[in-house]
Design a protein around this motif. Structure first.
Motif, short mmCIF file in Angstrom:
data_model
loop_
_atom_site.label_atom_id
_atom_site.label_comp_id
_atom_site.label_asym_id
_atom_site.label_seq_id
_atom_site.Cartn_x
_atom_site.Cartn_y
_atom_site.Cartn_z
N ALA A 402 4.07 -3.95 60.30
CA ALA A 402 3.25 -5.05 60.81
C ALA A 402 4.06 -6.36 60.81
N PRO A 403 3.81 -7.27 61.76
CA PRO A 403 4.51 -8.57 61.77
C PRO A 403 4.17 -9.37 60.51
N HIS A 404 5.21 -9.80 59.82
CA HIS A 404 5.07 -10.59 58.59
C HIS A 404 4.29 -9.82 57.52
N GLY A 405 4.40 -8.49 57.54
CA GLY A 405 3.67 -7.70 56.56
C GLY A 405 4.13 -7.94 55.14
N ASP A 406 5.40 -8.35 54.97
CA ASP A 406 5.89 -8.60 53.62
C ASP A 406 5.32 -9.88 53.01
N GLN A 407 4.64 -10.68 53.84
CA GLN A 407 4.03 -11.91 53.36
C GLN A 407 2.56 -11.72 52.96
N LEU A 408 2.05 -10.50 53.11
CA LEU A 408 0.64 -10.24 52.86
C LEU A 408 0.46 -9.52 51.53
N SER A 409 -0.79 -9.45 51.09
CA SER A 409 -1.13 -8.74 49.87
C SER A 409 -0.84 -7.24 50.04
N LEU A 410 -0.47 -6.58 48.95
CA LEU A 410 -0.17 -5.14 49.01
C LEU A 410 -1.39 -4.32 49.39
N CYS A 411 -2.59 -4.87 49.16
CA CYS A 411 -3.83 -4.16 49.50
C CYS A 411 -4.40 -4.60 50.84
N PHE A 412 -3.74 -5.47 51.55
CA PHE A 412 -4.27 -5.97 52.82
C PHE A 412 -4.63 -4.80 53.74
N PRO A 413 -5.78 -4.86 54.45
CA PRO A 413 -6.70 -5.99 54.64
C PRO A 413 -7.76 -6.16 53.54
N PHE A 414 -7.69 -5.37 52.48
CA PHE A 414 -8.65 -5.51 51.39
C PHE A 414 -8.20 -6.62 50.44
N ALA A 415 -9.16 -7.22 49.80
CA ALA A 415 -8.86 -8.09 48.68
C ALA A 415 -8.79 -7.24 47.41
N PRO A 416 -7.88 -7.53 46.48
CA PRO A 416 -7.76 -6.71 45.28
C PRO A 416 -9.07 -6.55 44.53
N GLN A 417 -9.86 -7.62 44.42
CA GLN A 417 -11.13 -7.51 43.70
C GLN A 417 -12.12 -6.62 44.45
N GLU A 418 -11.99 -6.58 45.78
CA GLU A 418 -12.87 -5.72 46.58
C GLU A 418 -12.54 -4.25 46.33
N VAL A 419 -11.25 -3.93 46.21
CA VAL A 419 -10.84 -2.55 45.93
C VAL A 419 -11.37 -2.11 44.57
N ARG A 420 -11.26 -2.96 43.58
CA ARG A 420 -11.73 -2.61 42.24
C ARG A 420 -13.25 -2.47 42.21
N GLN A 421 -13.94 -3.25 43.02
CA GLN A 421 -15.40 -3.12 43.08
C GLN A 421 -15.79 -1.78 43.69
N ILE A 422 -15.09 -1.38 44.76
CA ILE A 422 -15.35 -0.06 45.36
C ILE A 422 -15.07 1.05 44.36
N ALA A 423 -14.01 0.87 43.57
CA ALA A 423 -13.59 1.91 42.63
C ALA A 423 -14.53 2.05 41.45
N THR A 424 -15.25 1.03 41.10
CA THR A 424 -16.07 1.06 39.89
C THR A 424 -17.57 1.19 40.17
#
Length: 498
Positions: A402-424
């Motif tokens: 992706a263009p400028h993918g190294d500048q984004l969060s590792l979980c993009f397009p998710f927010a890290p807290q959103e991933v943890r909420q789905i997981a729990t």
């Protein structure tokens, strides 16, 4: 600036497949399987099974007593917990020597269990569908023949080497060069001992003055001298060794295929042994032969529903036949590892089909360092950290392009807290989390009109009801586990039997 990068990445991701669509692992993994694997998920169970397999990779096997006893491992988990995924990870890992993984697809109680195992093993060894199966068989044949030929040449004197390394019609021409010719024999021994070259054995022999026919005849003489006896076991071992050497030296698999697929053995005794004894003997001989080159045999019985409950309910007669046969195989053979991947609820239904005779043998397990006796492995629900690692693993190939993918969060397009909420939130298996991540990914990436539509209000999908249903399902499984455990304890109790 980051907002611009995110918008560019979203437009790029709209043209790519949803990385969370692959939430069910097929019988044969796809090329993208390695991109979906996270070592931390079920890493403890993976390590225990690997250590158990290493017990069957004998470093210096010489006699049958050195082979580890045949044992069984039970891998249990609810549907969607990752049993098949774990099996594929085990089969595709890097190992010092090849492994023979036998994965039966069907079970017919009309066949004796030993013959069922042997048939599946032969099908795997001689499979024309998988190139890996042929490569493993040829590697085993080459290593075994290399050892036999090295032992045979090392037992020769310089004069005997002359007899085997040249045609008889040119005997007089080579007598003055006996020392030089013996140097060829020593060089051949060095080449065979290294084992590093991928050159075919017949080419290596020809380079040092011995043709494939002479090498085969020398191995035949060596096997007849070392495998002494007239019993069925000795005769069968001789036949198997010579069939493997013919495959390695002449690239001729017919003798091995005929031996394995037809009558298995041609007994010379006046009273031939029973077929069941011959089948068990050949199964044991194959285990010993492959153990000599450190190739373990693992029977992986995945998808037990298809084996013992093909029509829905458990076939009790087939299940009884299966587990009794499994117990007899544990008693009668050495050098085999049997791994059962079973859904937890189905395993509870097998309780009535597993009598005390089979239960005691299933519990023998394999003793491994650090863990003790390993026999019953439970696949636990993934943690929030593990699911976050799954998201990062599946998104990393896309973000790398992706263009400028190294500048984004590792979980993009998710927010890290959103991933943890789905997981729990009510996640008991990895598949549930993947399904939620799949739907949420489409909501974040696709335009408004293309997103997955929520179920209509009339459908029973409200959050409170869903939570109540999940809790009821969890209680039901707990109750079934407790009931099945109680039944098995009562069945094994002496007072109950009286």
């Amino acid at each position: 600036m980051s907002k611009v990068f995110e918008e560019q990445a979203i437009r790029f991701l709209r043209g790519e497949d949803n990385p969370f669509d692959a939430f069910v692992v097929p019988d044969k993994p796809a090329h993208e399987f390695s991109d979906c694997h996270v070592a931390e998920v079920h890493g403890d169970q993976y390590e225990q099974i690997c250590r158990a397999i290493e017990k069957y990779r004998c470093p210096d096997y010489r006699t049958r007593r050195q082979l580890h006893e045949t044992r069984a491992l039970i891998v249990r988990g609810v549907r969607g917990s990752g049993k098949t995924h774990l099996l594929h990870v085990l089969r595709q890992r890097n190992t010092p020597t090849p492994e023979i993984w036998v994965c039966p697809r069907y079970y017919d109680p009309a066949f004796p269990f030993a013959e069922y195992l042997l048939t599946e093993l032969v099908r795997t060894l001689l499979s024309s569908e998988e190139a890996e199966a042929s490569a493993r068989l040829r590697w085993s044949a080459r290593e075994l023949t290399r050892r036999l030929l090295s032992e045979a040449i090392a037992s020769l004197s310089p004069a005997e080497w002359l007899e085997w390394s040249r045609p008889l019609r040119s005997r007089a021409l080579f007598l003055p060069n006996a020392k030089r010719r013996w140097a060829d024999g020593e060089s051949l021994l060095d080449d065979l001992a290294s084992g590093a070259s991928a050159t075919p054995l017949d080419a290596i022999c020809a380079r040092h003055g011995m043709n494939a026919a002479a090498a085969g005849a020398l191995i035949t003489r060596h096997v007849e001298r070392t495998e002494v006896g007239t019993g069925a076991a000795v005769r069968m071992r001789r036949e198997v060794l010579l069939a493997f050497s013919e495959l390695a030296l002449r690239n001729a698999p017919d003798r091995l295929a005929s031996l394995l697929e037809q009558d298995f053995a041609q007994p010379e005794a006046a009273v031939p042994p029973a077929r069941a004894d011959v089948v068990t003997l050949l199964l044991q001989t194959l285990a010993e032969t492959l153990a000599a080159v450190r190739v373990p045999i693992i029977f992986a019985l995945d998808n037990m529903e298809r084996l013992l409950a093909p029509r829905g309910p458990v076939d009790n007669l087939a299940a009884q036949s299966f587990f009794n046969g499994l117990a007899h195989t544990i008693d009668q053979t050495r050098g085999l590892l049997l791994v059962l991947f079973v859904e937890r609820g189905l395993w509870n239904e097998f309780g009535g089909a597993i009598n005390s005779f089979a239960d005691h043998r299933l519990r023998q397990g394999v003793r491994v360092r650090d863990y003790g006796c390993v026999w019953d492995l439970e696949l636990t629900p993934p943690t929030a950290d593990q699911i976050e690692q799954v998201v990062q693993r599946r998104m990393s190939p896309l973000l790398a392009r992706a263009p400028h993918g190294d500048q984004l969060s590792l979980c993009f397009p998710f927010a890290p807290q959103e991933v943890r909420q789905i997981a729990t939130t009510g996640v008991d298996v990895l598949r549930t989390a993947l399904l939620r991540l799949r739907d949420r990914y489409d909501e974040l990436v696709l335009p408004e009109g293309q997103r997955v539509q929520s179920p209509p209000a009339a459908e029973p999908a409200s959050p409170p009801a869903g939570a109540a249903d999940q809790e009821a399902e969890r209680l039901r499984r707990t109750s079934e586990d407790a009931t099945a455990s109680g039944r098995r304890r009562l069945g094994m109790s002496r007072r109950t039997s009286l």
